[in-house]
Design an enzyme around this catalytic site. Structure first.
Site, PDB file in Angstrom:
ATOM      1  CE1 TYR A  29      -8.641  74.677 -14.769  1.00 30.84           C
ATOM      2  CE2 TYR A  29      -7.133  73.297 -13.545  1.00 30.84           C
ATOM      3  CZ  TYR A  29      -8.183  74.184 -13.576  1.00 30.84           C
ATOM      4  OH  TYR A  29      -8.772  74.580 -12.409  1.00 30.84           O
ATOM      5  NE  ARG A  53      -6.987  79.480  -4.315  1.00 28.88           N
ATOM      6  CZ  ARG A  53      -7.047  78.156  -4.397  1.00 28.88           C
ATOM      7  NH1 ARG A  53      -7.114  77.428  -3.323  1.00 28.88           N
ATOM      8  NH2 ARG A  53      -7.055  77.511  -5.563  1.00 28.88           N
ATOM      9  CE  LYS A 109     -11.174  71.468 -11.414  1.00 34.04           C
ATOM     10  NZ  LYS A 109     -10.341  71.787 -10.287  1.00 34.04           N
ATOM     11  CD  GLU A 147     -11.637  74.775  -9.500  1.00 32.27           C
ATOM     12  OE1 GLU A 147     -12.254  73.762  -9.148  1.00 32.27           O
ATOM     13  OE2 GLU A 147     -10.399  74.812  -9.573  1.00 32.27           O
ATOM     14  CG  ASP A 148      -9.318  78.329  -8.296  1.00 32.90           C
ATOM     15  OD1 ASP A 148      -9.040  77.361  -7.555  1.00 32.90           O
ATOM     16  OD2 ASP A 148      -8.700  78.570  -9.339  1.00 32.90           O
ATOM     17  CG  ASP A 171     -10.978  69.562  -7.784  1.00 35.47           C
ATOM     18  OD1 ASP A 171     -11.014  68.355  -7.492  1.00 35.47           O
ATOM     19  OD2 ASP A 171     -10.030  70.097  -8.372  1.00 35.47           O
ATOM     20  CG  ASP A 172     -10.036  74.813  -5.173  1.00 33.23           C
ATOM     21  OD1 ASP A 172      -9.397  74.502  -6.181  1.00 33.23           O
ATOM     22  OD2 ASP A 172     -10.922  75.681  -5.167  1.00 33.23           O
ATOM     23  CG  ASN A 177       1.368  72.843  -7.021  1.00 38.73           C
ATOM     24  OD1 ASN A 177       2.186  72.059  -7.438  1.00 38.73           O
ATOM     25  ND2 ASN A 177       0.132  72.489  -6.690  1.00 38.73           N
TER      26      ASN A 177
HETATM   27  P1  NAD Z   1      -1.946  77.924   3.377  1.00 36.08           P
HETATM   28  O1  NAD Z   1      -1.368  79.270   3.187  1.00 36.08           O
HETATM   29  O2  NAD Z   1      -3.358  77.763   3.865  1.00 36.08           O
HETATM   30  O3  NAD Z   1      -1.006  77.104   4.386  1.00 36.08           O
HETATM   31  C1  NAD Z   1       0.389  77.161   4.427  1.00 36.08           C
HETATM   32  C2  NAD Z   1       0.854  76.571   5.746  1.00 36.08           C
HETATM   33  O4  NAD Z   1       2.269  76.449   5.713  1.00 36.08           O
HETATM   34  C3  NAD Z   1       0.514  77.418   6.972  1.00 36.08           C
HETATM   35  O5  NAD Z   1       0.049  76.568   8.001  1.00 36.08           O
HETATM   36  C4  NAD Z   1       1.853  78.021   7.381  1.00 36.08           C
HETATM   37  O6  NAD Z   1       1.973  78.243   8.765  1.00 36.08           O
HETATM   38  C5  NAD Z   1       2.804  76.937   6.942  1.00 36.08           C
HETATM   39  N1  NAD Z   1       4.166  77.441   6.741  1.00 36.08           N
HETATM   40  C6  NAD Z   1       4.558  78.565   6.102  1.00 36.08           C
HETATM   41  N2  NAD Z   1       5.894  78.704   6.183  1.00 36.08           N
HETATM   42  C7  NAD Z   1       6.356  77.648   6.871  1.00 36.08           C
HETATM   43  C8  NAD Z   1       7.618  77.236   7.303  1.00 36.08           C
HETATM   44  N3  NAD Z   1       8.708  77.951   7.021  1.00 36.08           N
HETATM   45  N4  NAD Z   1       7.721  76.101   8.012  1.00 36.08           N
HETATM   46  C9  NAD Z   1       6.631  75.369   8.294  1.00 36.08           C
HETATM   47  N5  NAD Z   1       5.386  75.705   7.927  1.00 36.08           N
HETATM   48  C10 NAD Z   1       5.245  76.833   7.227  1.00 36.08           C
HETATM   49  O7  NAD Z   1      -1.770  77.185   1.972  1.00 36.08           O
HETATM   50  P2  NAD Z   1      -2.579  75.926   1.417  1.00 36.08           P
HETATM   51  O8  NAD Z   1      -3.815  76.350   0.684  1.00 36.08           O
HETATM   52  O9  NAD Z   1      -2.727  74.934   2.513  1.00 36.08           O
HETATM   53  O10 NAD Z   1      -1.576  75.370   0.285  1.00 36.08           O
HETATM   54  C11 NAD Z   1      -0.261  74.979   0.611  1.00 36.08           C
HETATM   55  C12 NAD Z   1       0.467  74.484  -0.615  1.00 36.08           C
HETATM   56  O11 NAD Z   1      -0.084  73.266  -1.033  1.00 36.08           O
HETATM   57  C13 NAD Z   1       0.417  75.413  -1.833  1.00 36.08           C
HETATM   58  O12 NAD Z   1       1.729  75.586  -2.350  1.00 36.08           O
HETATM   59  C14 NAD Z   1      -0.409  74.681  -2.827  1.00 36.08           C
HETATM   60  O13 NAD Z   1       0.043  74.910  -4.148  1.00 36.08           O
HETATM   61  C15 NAD Z   1      -0.169  73.248  -2.428  1.00 36.08           C
HETATM   62  N6  NAD Z   1      -1.280  72.408  -2.881  1.00 36.08           N
HETATM   63  C16 NAD Z   1      -1.008  71.440  -3.810  1.00 36.08           C
HETATM   64  C17 NAD Z   1      -2.032  70.654  -4.291  1.00 36.08           C
HETATM   65  C18 NAD Z   1      -1.744  69.584  -5.306  1.00 36.08           C
HETATM   66  O14 NAD Z   1      -0.660  69.460  -5.764  1.00 36.08           O
HETATM   67  N7  NAD Z   1      -2.703  68.772  -5.699  1.00 36.08           N
HETATM   68  C19 NAD Z   1      -3.327  70.874  -3.855  1.00 36.08           C
HETATM   69  C20 NAD Z   1      -3.564  71.870  -2.891  1.00 36.08           C
HETATM   70  C21 NAD Z   1      -2.523  72.633  -2.410  1.00 36.08           C
END
Ligand code: NAD
Length: 541
Positions: free
Chosen positions: A95, A148, A166, A237-238, A260-261, A400
């Site tokens: 994965y 995605r 998965k 998923e995705d 799951d996302d 990430n």
């Molecule tokens: P998204 O694009 O929907 O949201 C990003 C947000 O960040 C937006 O609201 C944007 O305005 C804000 N942003 C961007 N630049 C900024 C800055 N300079 N200052 C403040 N805010 C800012 O993305 P998402 O789907 O919500 O995912 C966000 C992150 O979370 C990704 O990197 C993803 O990998 C991570 N994530 C991690 C896990 C996990 O570890 N289990 C799960 C889900 C998402």
């Protein structure tokens, strides 16, 4: 056509029956396998040793991934025996992160096929195509439309590596029997022009279908699954957010389904918070969180934390007021005119603020959660501000991959003088500071989704509810030992993941029975029932 004897040969080429060199003398005689295999009979343990040695000879993780996928299509038992021999080592191979590269190159490295492809050009015939899958009792489907894939964007049918990988984790990590699972890719075209122009691309070479035609296609798919496999749980998923959110909203109260996302991510973040509270000794209802980012991850996590706070006595409005979001334009306040509908429930009646450090001093959060996709936003000033307000600040940079993490583990521990309770989206190595070694936790959904799958399977749950993710989060956090908490770890170690998942599945299953959502009779001992159902990678006698 010439007459050929295929009895033994077809057994050797059926991954569910094949034991390779482990077929006994007697089996070789009865199945007509003599001469088709080298004479010596191996044990499964010896086969495992050979596979480990072969993997060590390979130069890259992509090669190891391909080797493992070939093994899965040759000998399912040996494949899962390998994965389950060391889940922490093999999860990143089947994965993330390796599967990302494999998906990007899927059409250039295509080997044997696995799962079902449903192209939108076959609209009206989806049920007939699904009937081509050989197993008639399917209980668990992971489905993607490839739009995605991880953080890699629109990969079209190349995304098939995700449902396959998965589902391998559902089995390896929580014992979901592999013969009950089915990976599916819905092909509605791709907006990835590079793929559309690539002669090797294996999907429909057309732009993505949107709107009513897409919705009707999804509807036909869901109906076909319900008709053919009424006991089946569908895991989305995705999908891109524009489709993921409405699909979940449409079906979550009608069938057994989850995303799951959205839900698993929120579950694992909440598990981290419950783990952190075991260290700080505080209660969830007394917490305030500030999110760096206000996208789908932030709102999903904030909503599940809010629901968990409601279960501890707050109203939903009071609970949401304890979860404040901050995005690229500053604090999400009710005076802002640029908010999307999904952000509005979290708009606070506080003064606007465009500096994150000022927002910390205004909101006084116990924890900050980074879901912005932007690295380094949790800088020294931010961590120091959190440390001034809190004895044990919760610092969760979840973006990430590692290169986007809002801070590193070392920075969080150093700037907080070793007081941060830390977990991240991507893994970090242990940090030694002030004579102590800290083990950073990784908020990996794999602690939640396989256990959810096993619980749903064991109970034949009619629905998957938000509360089931809260139960899962608590169960994960409760399993962290005091020694692990003392070293800063707030999730169970990945080496123990099978036991941890079965324990979590048991807790979810108990809740499903309590809520009357099960479609089977309650067994006397739910944990024993789950252990009995769990797949074991051993050859049948
Ligand atoms: P998204 O694009 O929907 O949201 C990003 C947000 O960040 C937006 O609201 C944007 O305005 C804000 N942003 C961007 N630049 C900024 C800055 N300079 N200052 C403040 N805010 C800012 O993305 P998402 O789907 O919500 O995912 C966000 C992150 O979370 C990704 O990197 C993803 O990998 C991570 N994530 C991690 C896990 C996990 O570890 N289990 C799960 C889900 C998402």
């Amino acid at each position: 056509m010439s007459k050929i004897s295929k009895k033994g040969f077809s057994v050797l080429h059926d991954p569910l029956q094949n034991k390779g060199t482990a077929f006994t003398e007697k089996e070789r005689q009865t199945l007509g396998l003599e001469g088709l295999l080298p004479p010596r009979v191996d044990s499964l343990e010896l086969q495992l040793g050979r596979v480990h040695a072969e993997l060590d000879m390979l130069d890259s993780d992509l090669q190891r991934y391909l080797f493992l996928m070939d093994l899965q299509s040759r000998n399912q038992t040996l494949f899962f025996a390998i994965l389950m021999s060391d889940p922490a080592r093999f999860m990143p191979l089947v994965y993330t992160p390796t599967v990302g590269e494999a998906c990007q190159k899927f059409d250039h490295i295509f080997r044997s096929t696995r799962g079902i492809y449903l192209p939108i050009s076959a609209k009206g015939r989806l049920k007939d195509i699904l009937k081509n899958w050989p197993q008639k009792d399917v209980r668990f489907i992971v489905v993607t439309d490839g739009e995605r894939i991880l953080g890699l964007g629109d990969l079209g049918v190349n995304g098939m590596g995700i449902p396959i990988g998965k589902l391998a984790l559902y089995t390896a990590v929580a014992g979901v029997p592999p013969e009950l699972t089915l990976p599916i890719t819905l092909d509605v075209g791709t907006n990835n022009e590079e793929y559309r122009n690539d002669p090797l691309y294996l999907g429909l070479q057309q732009p993505r279908v949107r709107g009513k035609a897409y919705d009707d296609f999804i509807e036909e798919f869901v109906e076909a699954v319900q008709t053919l496999y009424p006991k089946c749980c569908l895991q989305w998923e995705d999908f891109a957010n524009i489709n993921a959110v409405p699909i979940l909203a449409k079906y979550k109260d009608k069938i057994c389904t989850y995303n799951d996302d959205i839900q698993g991510t929120a579950g694992i973040a909440l598990a981290g918070i419950y783990g952190a509270l075991r260290i700080s000794g505080q209660k969830l209802v007394d917490q305030r969180f500030l999110f760096m980012g206000a996208g789908s991850a932030a709102t999903g996590i904030a909503e599940l934390i809010s629901l968990a706070m409601v279960s501890e006595g707050l109203t939903i409005e009071e609970a949401r007021a304890r979860n404040t979001l901050f995005d690229v334009n500053g604090l999400i306040t009710s005076s802002r005119k640029d908010l999307a509908d999904f952000q509005k429930p979290f708009a606070q009646k506080i003064k606007p603020c465009s500096s994150f450090v000022d927002a910390i001093n205004l909101v006084k959060p116990m924890g900050i959660v980074g879901v912005s996709t932007v690295p380094k936003l949790f800088n020294q000033q931010v961590i120091e501000a959190m440390s001034t307000i809190n004895e044990r600040p919760i610092i969760f940079p979840y973006s990430n991959p590692t290169s986007r993490s809002e801070c590193t583990a070392e920075e969080a521990y150093k700037w907080s003088k070793g007081n941060a309770i830390f977990a991240s989206g991507s893994p970090f190595e242990p940090v030694t500071l002030l004579g102590k070694t800290f083990i950073p936790g990784q908020g990996n959904n794999v602690y939640i989704f396989p256990a959810m799958g096993m619980a749903v399977l064991a109970t034949q749950a009619s629905r998957v509810t938000e509360e089931m993710f809260i139960v899962a989060a608590k169960a994960v956090a409760d399993q962290v030992t005091q020694d692990e908490l003392d070293s800063g770890l707030i999730y169970p170690p990945q080496s123990q993941i099978l036991n941890a998942s079965l324990r979590t599945a048991t807790k979810i299953a108990e809740y499903i029975f309590e809520q009357g959502l099960a479609r089977v009779k309650k067994p006397k001992d739910i944990e024993a029932h789950i252990h009995k159902m769990a797949y074991k990678p051993v050859y049948e006698k």
